[in-house]
Motif scaffolding. Structure first.
Motif, short mmCIF file in Angstrom:
data_model
loop_
_atom_site.label_atom_id
_atom_site.label_comp_id
_atom_site.label_asym_id
_atom_site.label_seq_id
_atom_site.Cartn_x
_atom_site.Cartn_y
_atom_site.Cartn_z
N PHE A 37 0.69 -1.32 0.18
CA PHE A 37 0.10 0.18 -0.35
C PHE A 37 0.67 1.23 0.10
N ARG A 38 0.06 2.70 -0.48
CA ARG A 38 1.16 3.52 -0.17
C ARG A 38 0.48 5.05 0.19
N GLN A 39 1.07 5.77 0.55
CA GLN A 39 0.43 7.34 0.86
C GLN A 39 1.52 8.19 0.27
N ALA A 40 0.73 9.05 -0.44
CA ALA A 40 1.81 10.19 -1.07
C ALA A 40 1.24 11.23 0.30
N PRO A 41 1.61 12.38 -0.42
CA PRO A 41 1.53 13.86 1.04
C PRO A 41 0.11 14.48 1.24
N GLY A 42 -0.35 14.47 1.89
CA GLY A 42 -1.26 14.81 1.89
C GLY A 42 -2.63 14.17 1.53
N LYS A 43 -2.11 13.13 1.42
CA LYS A 43 -3.57 11.50 0.86
C LYS A 43 -3.11 10.98 1.83
N GLU A 44 -4.75 10.08 1.59
CA GLU A 44 -4.89 9.14 2.20
C GLU A 44 -4.28 7.23 1.22
N ARG A 45 -4.23 6.22 2.88
CA ARG A 45 -3.02 5.64 2.47
C ARG A 45 -4.07 4.77 1.39
N GLU A 46 -3.54 3.62 -0.08
CA GLU A 46 -4.48 3.19 -0.53
C GLU A 46 -3.28 2.12 -1.15
N PHE A 47 -4.71 1.70 -2.03
CA PHE A 47 -4.04 -0.37 -2.12
C PHE A 47 -3.06 0.05 -3.37
N VAL A 48 -2.20 -0.94 -3.36
CA VAL A 48 -1.12 -1.39 -4.56
C VAL A 48 -0.97 -2.32 -4.96
N ALA A 49 -0.84 -3.61 -4.52
CA ALA A 49 -0.42 -4.32 -5.19
C ALA A 49 -1.47 -5.40 -3.96
N VAL A 50 -1.63 -6.59 -4.34
CA VAL A 50 -1.33 -7.97 -2.85
C VAL A 50 -1.38 -8.95 -3.57
N ILE A 51 -1.60 -10.07 -3.38
CA ILE A 51 -0.78 -11.85 -3.31
C ILE A 51 -0.97 -12.49 -2.41
N SER A 52 -1.91 -13.66 -3.18
CA SER A 52 -2.08 -14.76 -2.50
C SER A 52 -1.19 -15.50 -1.64
N TRP A 53 -1.55 -16.61 -0.71
CA TRP A 53 -0.68 -17.64 -0.06
C TRP A 53 -0.77 -18.47 -0.87
N PRO A 54 0.01 -19.21 -1.75
CA PRO A 54 1.37 -18.70 -1.48
C PRO A 54 2.04 -18.37 -2.75
N GLY A 55 1.32 -17.83 -4.00
CA GLY A 55 1.74 -16.86 -4.45
C GLY A 55 0.92 -16.73 -6.01
N ILE A 57 -2.03 -15.88 -6.79
CA ILE A 57 -3.06 -14.79 -6.99
C ILE A 57 -2.71 -13.62 -6.96
N THR A 58 -2.53 -12.50 -7.97
CA THR A 58 -2.39 -11.19 -7.59
C THR A 58 -3.65 -10.13 -8.10
N SER A 59 -3.19 -9.35 -6.96
CA SER A 59 -4.24 -7.83 -8.41
C SER A 59 -3.59 -6.48 -7.76
N TYR A 60 -4.11 -5.59 -8.84
CA TYR A 60 -3.05 -4.04 -8.67
C TYR A 60 -4.03 -3.29 -9.25
N ALA A 61 -3.85 -2.19 -8.21
CA ALA A 61 -5.04 -1.18 -8.31
C ALA A 61 -4.37 -0.49 -9.96
N ASP A 62 -5.52 0.00 -10.77
CA ASP A 62 -5.32 0.00 -11.93
C ASP A 62 -4.65 1.17 -12.62
N SER A 63 -3.68 1.64 -10.73
CA SER A 63 -2.84 3.28 -11.21
C SER A 63 -1.29 2.37 -11.58
N VAL A 64 -1.48 1.18 -11.09
CA VAL A 64 0.50 0.78 -11.58
C VAL A 64 0.09 -0.77 -12.65
#
Length: 124
Positions: A37-55, A57-64
């Motif tokens: 996840f990431r948090q830019a200055p002055g903004k809320e923390r947001e989702f970037v990417a996630v990965i399941s166990w053991p790996g 399944i993944t998902s990404y934010a549209d921006s990345v």
């Protein structure tokens, strides 16, 4: 308890690449989904990417999507975020997070453990 420590942040120019790492200690990450996840200055923390166990399944934010890749090395108890074609708008503190469930979830409040973050600054 799981302790997460991020590394690999820094100052780069637009178009450059960086690889972030997140090392876990305290217990194995077996059956833990992981995320960035990431948090830019002055903004809320947001989702970037996630990965399941053991790996599988993944998902990404549209921006990345298409630029960032999340992966995990379960033998090393470590996850990674490969960031290519970086843009100034990617500037943020990047946080690693762990969820006590093998399934992915993109909501911040679904994560159980957080690292302290690593700063990525992308200059134009």
């Amino acid at each position: 308890q799981v302790q997460l420590v991020e590394s690999g942040g820094g100052l780069v120019q637009a178009g450059d690449s960086l690889r972030l790492s997140c090392a876990a200690s305290g217990r194995t990450l077996m059956n833990y989904a992981m995320g960035w996840f990431r948090q830019a200055p002055g903004k809320e923390r947001e989702f970037v990417a996630v990965i399941s166990w053991p790996g599988s399944i993944t998902s990404y934010a549209d921006s990345v999507k298409g630029r960032f890749t999340i992966s995990r090395d379960n033998a090393k108890n470590t996850i990674y975020l490969q960031m290519n074609s970086l843009k100034p708008e990617d500037t943020a503190v990047y946080y690693c997070a762990a969820r006590q469930d093998w399934r992915i979830e993109v909501k911040l409040d679904a994560m159980d453990y957080w690292g302290k973050g690593t700063l990525v600054t992308v200059s134009s």
